[in-house]
Design a protein around this motif. Structure first.
Motif, PDB file in Angstrom:
ATOM      1  N   ALA A 384       9.131 -33.231  43.369  1.00 58.18           N
ATOM      2  CA  ALA A 384      10.263 -33.801  42.644  1.00 58.18           C
ATOM      3  C   ALA A 384      11.303 -34.221  43.671  1.00 58.18           C
ATOM      4  O   ALA A 384      11.529 -33.524  44.664  1.00 58.18           O
ATOM      5  CB  ALA A 384      10.859 -32.802  41.666  1.00 58.18           C
ATOM      6  N   TYR A 385      11.923 -35.364  43.427  1.00 59.28           N
ATOM      7  CA  TYR A 385      12.928 -35.914  44.347  1.00 59.28           C
ATOM      8  C   TYR A 385      14.266 -35.906  43.621  1.00 59.28           C
ATOM      9  O   TYR A 385      14.413 -36.537  42.578  1.00 59.28           O
ATOM     10  CB  TYR A 385      12.533 -37.327  44.775  1.00 59.28           C
ATOM     11  CG  TYR A 385      11.111 -37.393  45.281  1.00 59.28           C
ATOM     12  CD1 TYR A 385      10.808 -37.069  46.597  1.00 59.28           C
ATOM     13  CD2 TYR A 385      10.061 -37.742  44.425  1.00 59.28           C
ATOM     14  CE1 TYR A 385       9.492 -37.121  47.061  1.00 59.28           C
ATOM     15  CE2 TYR A 385       8.755 -37.785  44.879  1.00 59.28           C
ATOM     16  CZ  TYR A 385       8.472 -37.467  46.189  1.00 59.28           C
ATOM     17  OH  TYR A 385       7.164 -37.498  46.643  1.00 59.28           O
ATOM     18  N   ALA A 386      15.235 -35.167  44.162  1.00 57.85           N
ATOM     19  CA  ALA A 386      16.493 -34.940  43.450  1.00 57.85           C
ATOM     20  C   ALA A 386      17.683 -35.288  44.333  1.00 57.85           C
ATOM     21  O   ALA A 386      17.555 -35.496  45.543  1.00 57.85           O
ATOM     22  CB  ALA A 386      16.574 -33.489  42.982  1.00 57.85           C
ATOM     23  N   ALA A 387      18.854 -35.317  43.705  1.00 65.43           N
ATOM     24  CA  ALA A 387      20.093 -35.669  44.396  1.00 65.43           C
ATOM     25  C   ALA A 387      20.930 -34.427  44.660  1.00 65.43           C
ATOM     26  O   ALA A 387      20.945 -33.487  43.865  1.00 65.43           O
ATOM     27  CB  ALA A 387      20.891 -36.660  43.561  1.00 65.43           C
ATOM     28  N   THR A 388      21.635 -34.443  45.787  1.00 68.74           N
ATOM     29  CA  THR A 388      22.675 -33.456  46.056  1.00 68.74           C
ATOM     30  C   THR A 388      24.025 -34.107  45.776  1.00 68.74           C
ATOM     31  O   THR A 388      24.173 -35.326  45.883  1.00 68.74           O
ATOM     32  CB  THR A 388      22.620 -32.954  47.504  1.00 68.74           C
ATOM     33  OG1 THR A 388      22.749 -34.083  48.405  1.00 68.74           O
ATOM     34  CG2 THR A 388      21.307 -32.249  47.781  1.00 68.74           C
ATOM     35  N   LEU A 395      29.411 -37.753  42.567  1.00 67.46           N
ATOM     36  CA  LEU A 395      28.911 -38.594  43.653  1.00 67.46           C
ATOM     37  C   LEU A 395      27.706 -37.907  44.285  1.00 67.46           C
ATOM     38  O   LEU A 395      27.679 -36.681  44.411  1.00 67.46           O
ATOM     39  CB  LEU A 395      29.988 -38.818  44.724  1.00 67.46           C
ATOM     40  CG  LEU A 395      31.179 -39.700  44.360  1.00 67.46           C
ATOM     41  CD1 LEU A 395      32.302 -39.525  45.389  1.00 67.46           C
ATOM     42  CD2 LEU A 395      30.764 -41.175  44.286  1.00 67.46           C
ATOM     43  N   PHE A 396      26.718 -38.697  44.718  1.00 66.57           N
ATOM     44  CA  PHE A 396      25.522 -38.165  45.356  1.00 66.57           C
ATOM     45  C   PHE A 396      25.603 -38.409  46.859  1.00 66.57           C
ATOM     46  O   PHE A 396      25.846 -39.537  47.295  1.00 66.57           O
ATOM     47  CB  PHE A 396      24.267 -38.834  44.807  1.00 66.57           C
ATOM     48  CG  PHE A 396      24.104 -38.720  43.311  1.00 66.57           C
ATOM     49  CD1 PHE A 396      24.641 -37.651  42.614  1.00 66.57           C
ATOM     50  CD2 PHE A 396      23.407 -39.689  42.594  1.00 66.57           C
ATOM     51  CE1 PHE A 396      24.488 -37.536  41.246  1.00 66.57           C
ATOM     52  CE2 PHE A 396      23.245 -39.579  41.230  1.00 66.57           C
ATOM     53  CZ  PHE A 396      23.792 -38.510  40.545  1.00 66.57           C
ATOM     54  N   ASP A 397      25.374 -37.336  47.636  1.00 71.70           N
ATOM     55  CA  ASP A 397      25.496 -37.481  49.089  1.00 71.70           C
ATOM     56  C   ASP A 397      24.189 -37.252  49.838  1.00 71.70           C
ATOM     57  O   ASP A 397      24.169 -37.204  51.064  1.00 71.70           O
ATOM     58  CB  ASP A 397      26.572 -36.539  49.638  1.00 71.70           C
ATOM     59  CG  ASP A 397      26.282 -35.068  49.356  1.00 71.70           C
ATOM     60  OD1 ASP A 397      25.234 -34.757  48.761  1.00 71.70           O
ATOM     61  OD2 ASP A 397      27.125 -34.235  49.744  1.00 71.70           O
ATOM     62  N   GLY A 398      23.061 -37.116  49.117  1.00 71.80           N
ATOM     63  CA  GLY A 398      21.798 -36.935  49.805  1.00 71.80           C
ATOM     64  C   GLY A 398      20.642 -36.828  48.837  1.00 71.80           C
ATOM     65  O   GLY A 398      20.818 -36.811  47.610  1.00 71.80           O
ATOM     66  N   VAL A 418      29.163 -41.853  52.625  1.00 70.51           N
ATOM     67  CA  VAL A 418      28.053 -42.677  52.128  1.00 70.51           C
ATOM     68  C   VAL A 418      27.483 -42.006  50.883  1.00 70.51           C
ATOM     69  O   VAL A 418      27.168 -40.814  50.900  1.00 70.51           O
ATOM     70  CB  VAL A 418      26.945 -42.844  53.192  1.00 70.51           C
ATOM     71  CG1 VAL A 418      25.834 -43.756  52.670  1.00 70.51           C
ATOM     72  CG2 VAL A 418      27.521 -43.410  54.487  1.00 70.51           C
ATOM     73  N   PHE A 419      27.333 -42.779  49.797  1.00 69.64           N
ATOM     74  CA  PHE A 419      26.964 -42.213  48.512  1.00 69.64           C
ATOM     75  C   PHE A 419      25.795 -42.983  47.910  1.00 69.64           C
ATOM     76  O   PHE A 419      25.780 -44.214  47.926  1.00 69.64           O
ATOM     77  CB  PHE A 419      28.166 -42.234  47.561  1.00 69.64           C
ATOM     78  CG  PHE A 419      29.401 -41.650  48.182  1.00 69.64           C
ATOM     79  CD1 PHE A 419      29.543 -40.274  48.317  1.00 69.64           C
ATOM     80  CD2 PHE A 419      30.407 -42.463  48.674  1.00 69.64           C
ATOM     81  CE1 PHE A 419      30.668 -39.728  48.911  1.00 69.64           C
ATOM     82  CE2 PHE A 419      31.546 -41.937  49.272  1.00 69.64           C
ATOM     83  CZ  PHE A 419      31.677 -40.562  49.393  1.00 69.64           C
TER      84      PHE A 419
END
Length: 507
Positions: A384-388, A395-398, A418-419
């Protein structure tokens, strides 16, 4: 890069705007672009073939009563297409009824999520009523057409996945449930070609579930009675079942009776997970009870022996209290920050024989907005590929690659300022392994005042992007996205057709 400005929307947002979800990384766009032969740092793999589509809440007017919510923005779709080692870009506003009416009126006409519905100047849409159907939440591809959706139920707007021209609304042979609409996250099953969906509202039975076949016909639609109005946001499915939910966070009944739509968490109630055969009846819906929480997004579900394995994000704190710290906007929108909701990857096992539920936390780290290789939708998946998220903000930072078998995580941080957006997985042409492919996301770089589409090798996420594709304008931060293989898009197979379309601008 071959760039052309092809459209522009009227905006009445104030020049001195100070709303953090209309400025900075969330600064909206008013321009629509056609850009071909995009400039690339690195190299686009020749076996990356298809389109990355992303929806964006992109406001052009202030809130009607001054309380703008980031979910109120108009839908704007971005597409980055990849073929033969080259890339193209388009962005278009979704020509919803609400967007067109406000462009004509040159002012906002509908109340937003944080405003009283009676302040709307015209009849509205949605499960709550009185809202503008901005179609700005999600985007999926079904039967070769991109469909945009609204978070509290609305029409599905049909877009050409290459040009982003709005093709009208889904009609399903005259059977589209217009009174209820469709929720934010319909599911497109790559194995069957079906579209699975639900909708909800304030009138009994409060929930419905349906199936649209690969020919775009509504072939199944049932009532799913609930104890009262609820706020389900997402669903899941397996090879043979649809998975619905009744979460104990919903509009407070006493306030709702007064016309106030205030969502409250009820920890004394369980999370109820509904399982129904994909073409089952209302009587076949079976409810499983689990620990109380709110699940904003599910990751995937599959069948394993007598059990259904269901993965999603368990919120430790679905209704974060106001601690009195941070800015006014941080306090007002604290329920959007991943760290405040404390969302963790979680697994539920539903035993179809005994009716028991076993659940376990899969990660102690906070992530959300999980995506998988679409070929594994409803089937067993390992990754699974998720956001931090940025602390205190939406806001997503990674991006994180979760290995659900070994427990290993591989991370990549976009860097300070960077987001990103939801990161889609694009299987490599001819791939067999689940993670044999590429991860795609659009980032907003505040340091350089630009946006790029990043391409990662899905097997080596921590190594960073293998290609950075420059976009013609800085893109507003956004959320949901999808990937569609070129083979699923009519006309894509002909290289001559694609090349001709790019030269003509496909605008």
């Amino acid at each position: 890069m071959d760039v052309e400005l092809v459209g522009h929307a009227l905006s009445t947002l104030p020049e001195d705007d100070d709303h953090p979800y209309r400025t900075g990384p969330w600064r909206p766009q008013t321009n629509e672009w056609r850009a071909d032969d995009l400039t690339v740092t690195g190299e686009i793999p020749a076996d990356l073939d298809g389109v990355y589509l992303r929806n964006t809440e992109n406001p052009v007017h202030p809130a009607i009563a001054g309380k703008y919510h980031p979910f109120d923005g108009d839908g704007m779709i971005h597409v980055v297409g990849f073929r033969d080692g080259k890339a193209f870009y388009r962005n278009r506003f979704v020509r919803t009824d609400g967007f067109l009416a406000e462009q004509e009126a040159k002012e906002p006409l509908w109340a937003g999520l944080a405003e009283p519905p009676n302040t709307s100047l015209r009849p509205g849409w949605g499960a709550r009523g009185g809202l503008k159907d901005s179609s700005s939440t999600d985007v999926v591809v079904h039967a070769g057409v991109a469909l945009t959706s609204f978070y509290q139920c609305g029409d599905l707007y049909r877009l050409d996945p290459l040009t982003l021209d709005t093709l009208g609304k889904s009609g399903w042979g005259g059977r589209f449930p217009s009174q209820w609409g469709v929720s934010a996250h319909p599911k497109s099953d790559e194995h069957t070609g079906e579209l699975l969906f639900f909708n909800y509202g304030k009138e009994a039975p409060y929930l419905h579930y349906g199936v649209v076949d690969s020919g775009n016909h509504l072939v199944h639609y049932i009532d799913v009675p609930l104890p009262g109005p609820r706020l389900p946001h997402d669903m899941a499915y397996t090879e043979h079942y649809a998975i619905l939910n009744d979460c104990p966070l919903f509009w407070e009944p006493d306030l709702l009776a007064q016309g106030v739509h205030a969502a409250r968490f009820h920890p004394e109630l369980p999370l109820r997970i509904g399982v129904v055969p994909r073409r089952g009846t209302s009587e076949q819906v079976r409810w499983f009870e689990a620990d109380p929480t709110y699940v904003l997004h599910w990751v995937n579900a599959y069948e394993e022996g007598d059990e259904i394995v269901l993965d999603g994000f368990f919120q430790d704190d679905p209704e974060p209290r106001d601690r009195g710290d941070g800015s006014y906007f941080q306090r007002m929108f604290r329920f959007l920050a991943l760290d405040r909701m404390q969302s963790h990857l979680h697994r539920w096992r539903l035993n179809l024989v005994t009716g028991q539920v076993r659940e376990e936390r899969l990660r102690d780290t906070v992530t959300e907005f999980g995506m998988i290789n679409g070929r594994h939708g409803g089937r067993r998946n390992r990754y699974a590929y998720a956001a931090t998220g940025v602390e205190g903000w939406f806001l997503f930072d990674g991006v994180v690659k979760h290995d659900l078998e070994t427990g290993h995580d591989e991370r990549y941080a976009f860097g300070e300022g960077v987001f990103g957006s939801e990161t889609a997985m694009a299987p490599r042409v001819g791939s067999a392994a689940e993670d044999d492919g590429y991860l795609i996301t659009i980032v907003t770089d505040m340091n350089r005042n630009l946006s790029e589409c990043l391409v990662f090798d899905a097997q080596r996420v921590g190594d960073g992007p293998i290609a950075r594709v420059a976009l013609p304008e800085r893109v507003s931060s956004g959320t949901h996205a999808t990937w569609a293989a070129g083979s699923s898009i009519p006309g894509w197979a002909s290289a001559a057709t694609i090349a001709a379309g790019l030269r003509m601008g496909h605008a």
